[in-house]
Design an enzyme around this catalytic site. Structure first.
Site, PDB file in Angstrom:
ATOM      1  N   ARG A  53       1.407  -3.381  62.249  1.00 12.74           N
ATOM      2  CA  ARG A  53       1.083  -2.957  60.879  1.00 12.74           C
ATOM      3  C   ARG A  53      -0.373  -3.264  60.514  1.00 12.74           C
ATOM      4  O   ARG A  53      -0.905  -2.722  59.555  1.00 12.74           O
ATOM      5  CB  ARG A  53       2.071  -3.581  59.891  1.00 12.74           C
ATOM      6  CG  ARG A  53       2.233  -2.812  58.634  1.00 12.74           C
ATOM      7  CD  ARG A  53       3.571  -2.981  57.896  1.00 12.74           C
ATOM      8  NE  ARG A  53       4.382  -4.121  58.193  1.00 12.74           N
ATOM      9  CZ  ARG A  53       4.157  -5.370  57.777  1.00 12.74           C
ATOM     10  NH1 ARG A  53       3.107  -5.649  57.035  1.00 12.74           N
ATOM     11  NH2 ARG A  53       4.985  -6.338  58.100  1.00 12.74           N
ATOM     12  N   TYR A  99      -2.062  20.543  46.101  1.00 14.28           N
ATOM     13  CA  TYR A  99      -0.785  20.612  46.813  1.00 14.28           C
ATOM     14  C   TYR A  99       0.331  20.116  45.876  1.00 14.28           C
ATOM     15  O   TYR A  99       0.141  19.140  45.140  1.00 14.28           O
ATOM     16  CB  TYR A  99      -0.883  19.743  48.071  1.00 14.28           C
ATOM     17  CG  TYR A  99       0.444  19.503  48.725  1.00 14.28           C
ATOM     18  CD1 TYR A  99       1.178  20.558  49.248  1.00 14.28           C
ATOM     19  CD2 TYR A  99       0.983  18.227  48.805  1.00 14.28           C
ATOM     20  CE1 TYR A  99       2.403  20.343  49.836  1.00 14.28           C
ATOM     21  CE2 TYR A  99       2.213  18.002  49.403  1.00 14.28           C
ATOM     22  CZ  TYR A  99       2.916  19.069  49.913  1.00 14.28           C
ATOM     23  OH  TYR A  99       4.126  18.850  50.486  1.00 14.28           O
ATOM     24  N   ASP A 155      -9.633  16.572  49.089  1.00 12.99           N
ATOM     25  CA  ASP A 155      -8.602  16.879  50.071  1.00 12.99           C
ATOM     26  C   ASP A 155      -9.132  18.032  50.918  1.00 12.99           C
ATOM     27  O   ASP A 155      -9.268  19.156  50.440  1.00 12.99           O
ATOM     28  CB  ASP A 155      -7.296  17.253  49.357  1.00 12.99           C
ATOM     29  CG  ASP A 155      -6.145  17.454  50.337  1.00 12.99           C
ATOM     30  OD1 ASP A 155      -6.393  17.925  51.461  1.00 12.99           O
ATOM     31  OD2 ASP A 155      -4.984  17.166  49.961  1.00 12.99           O
ATOM     32  N   LYS A 195      -1.244  19.062  59.330  1.00 14.47           N
ATOM     33  CA  LYS A 195      -1.613  20.474  59.347  1.00 14.47           C
ATOM     34  C   LYS A 195      -2.567  20.757  60.520  1.00 14.47           C
ATOM     35  O   LYS A 195      -2.147  20.676  61.651  1.00 14.47           O
ATOM     36  CB  LYS A 195      -2.197  20.851  57.986  1.00 14.47           C
ATOM     37  CG  LYS A 195      -1.398  20.285  56.783  1.00 14.47           C
ATOM     38  CD  LYS A 195      -0.017  20.869  56.635  1.00 14.47           C
ATOM     39  CE  LYS A 195       0.857  20.140  55.621  1.00 14.47           C
ATOM     40  NZ  LYS A 195       0.312  19.968  54.280  1.00 14.47           N
TER      41      LYS A 195
END
Ligand code: PLP
Length: 407
Positions: A79, A133, A198, A223
């Site tokens: 982590r 989005y 973005d 994407k």
């Protein structure tokens, strides 16, 4: 300069001349491999790392708690950081032209981490430009992370800023209308408030927002960066100081990227320029054909290009979705194959209908992510899916291609 090959200097000490994006795409994040006798990057699946020096571990954990800098030496725990994921982060930072990048389990996990960093500093207010989005819009509107949002257009950004504004958020080209924002102008309007762009749709191949003044560049790496529809991921490219805070939030909240996903993303980056250029050429041609078609009311295609095309039909958009055969009717985008979806039903369903319409997302709008198929095969599928012209609805005179408005 000392040319002694036995020099102990590390590879990082050697100043490499700036390299073109296509070169970085296949080499960044892999600079050490040849000297290790490797060609493909190794995948490190370890969740934990042995250390016989717990005093040293304590010091390294303290250092991480201070700045969030990647711990020196071997990793500590999955982590806190993973070497395979770090390769992808290094490569993406190189492509975006930023000091660092921090990867997350998804684009939404990445956006959440940015909001948490700013919120934890008491900067809970966000200024944002629609459309975004659908889920980004929802996350802000619902205030799930304690944020408060002011929606505005790019010209209204300065007036919307408050003392507690943590960031300004824009997408360009925006999902799903492909509206473009003048990044340099909006970065200027932000003053000292960080601008988050973005960049999922443009990718660093078409646009590098950091060069225009964005402090934070976010991707749904699901994407184009992944590019094959088989990895869910997000990443923020930024300066090292902000990256440190993002790593601390990632450590505390756990939205880490799996090492296998890191490997696949690094592999995806190597073909990113080729994929984006090829799909963009096809998308531009399809946009031209759609604009000349009487069944289409309006085509949205951005000035900077790209592989996304949006268009409004005169007829029933649900019929088109039901009729495609080669093109896959599915949400998401950026894969090697072409996808089409109806934003009002799927990607932007979660946005209130009035807000959706106010952002230019009409019920007639279809969003297509163009892949690497042959342009004529794609056109013949679209052509049959569009069906017969709606009587009296349109002719070439009402059908026009508009570059998406630069607000
Ligand atoms: C898909 C998408 C996101 C969300 O990313 P996930 O990886 O699905 O969490 C954010 N922004 C844009 C522009 C997107 O298209």
């Amino acid at each position: 300069m000392d040319m002694d090959t036995t020099s102990t200097r590390t590879h990082d000490d050697i100043r490499i001349a700036p390299r073109a994006l296509a070169t970085e795409a296949v080499h960044a994040g892999r600079d050490d491999l040849a000297r290790q006798g490797l060609h493909a990057p190794p995948i490190d699946l370890s969740t934990t790392y042995p250390s016989y020096d717990s005093r040293g571990e304590a010091a390294r954990i303290d250092a991480f708690a201070g700045t969030g800098a990647e711990p020196d030496g071997p990793p500590v725990y999955g982590r806190l950081g993973n070497p395979t994921v770090a390769r992808f982060e290094t490569a993406l930072a190189r492509l975006e032209g930023t000091e660092a990048a921090v990867a997350f389990a998804s684009g939404m996990a990445a956006l959440s981490a940015v909001l948490l960093v700013r919120g934890s500093m008491g900067l809970r207010h966000v200024v944002a430009v629609r459309p975004l989005y659908g889920c980004s819009d929802h996350l802000l509107t619902a205030g799930l992370l304690g944020t408060e949002v002011t929606w505005t257009d790019p010209a209204g950004v300065t007036d919307a800023l408050r003392p507690d504004t943590g960031m300004v958020l824009v997408e360009s080209p925006a999902n799903p209308t492909l509206a473009e924002v003048d990044l340099r102008a909006v970065a200027h309007a932000c003053g000292s408030v960080p601008l988050l762009v973005d960049n999922t749709f443009a990718t660093p191949v078409l646009q590098r927002p950091a060069e225009h003044g964005a402090r934070l560049v976010l991707h749904s790496a699901t994407k184009y960066l992944g590019g094959h529809g088989d990895v869910l991921a997000g990443v923020v490219a930024c300066d090292e100081e902000f990256a440190g805070r993002l790593r601390q939030v990632r450590f505390a909240t756990g939205g880490v990227l799996h090492p296998l996903a890191g490997y696949l993303l690094l592999r995806g980056l190597s073909t990113l320029p080729v994929r984006v250029h090829a799909a963009s050429a096809t998308a531009a041609e399809l946009a031209r054909r759609l604009a000349a078609d009487p069944r289409i009311a309006r085509v949205h295609y951005p000035r900077i290009g790209g592989a996304m095309v949006a268009f409004e039909v005169h007829g029933d958009p649900h019929e088109v979705i039901g009729a495609v055969r080669l093109i896959t009717p599915a949400v998401s985008l950026g894969s090697v194959d072409t996808l089409i979806q109806h934003p009002a039903s799927i990607s932007h369903r979660i946005v209130d209908a009035d807000d959706r319409k106010g952002a230019g997302v009409s019920d007639q709008l279809l969003r297509m992510s163009v892949g690497l198929e042959d342009v004529d095969d794609l056109w013949s599928d679209l052509d049959q899916a569009l069906g017969r012209p709606v009587r009296g609805a349109g002719n070439c005179a009402t059908s026009h291609m508009e570059p998406a408005p630069a607000h």
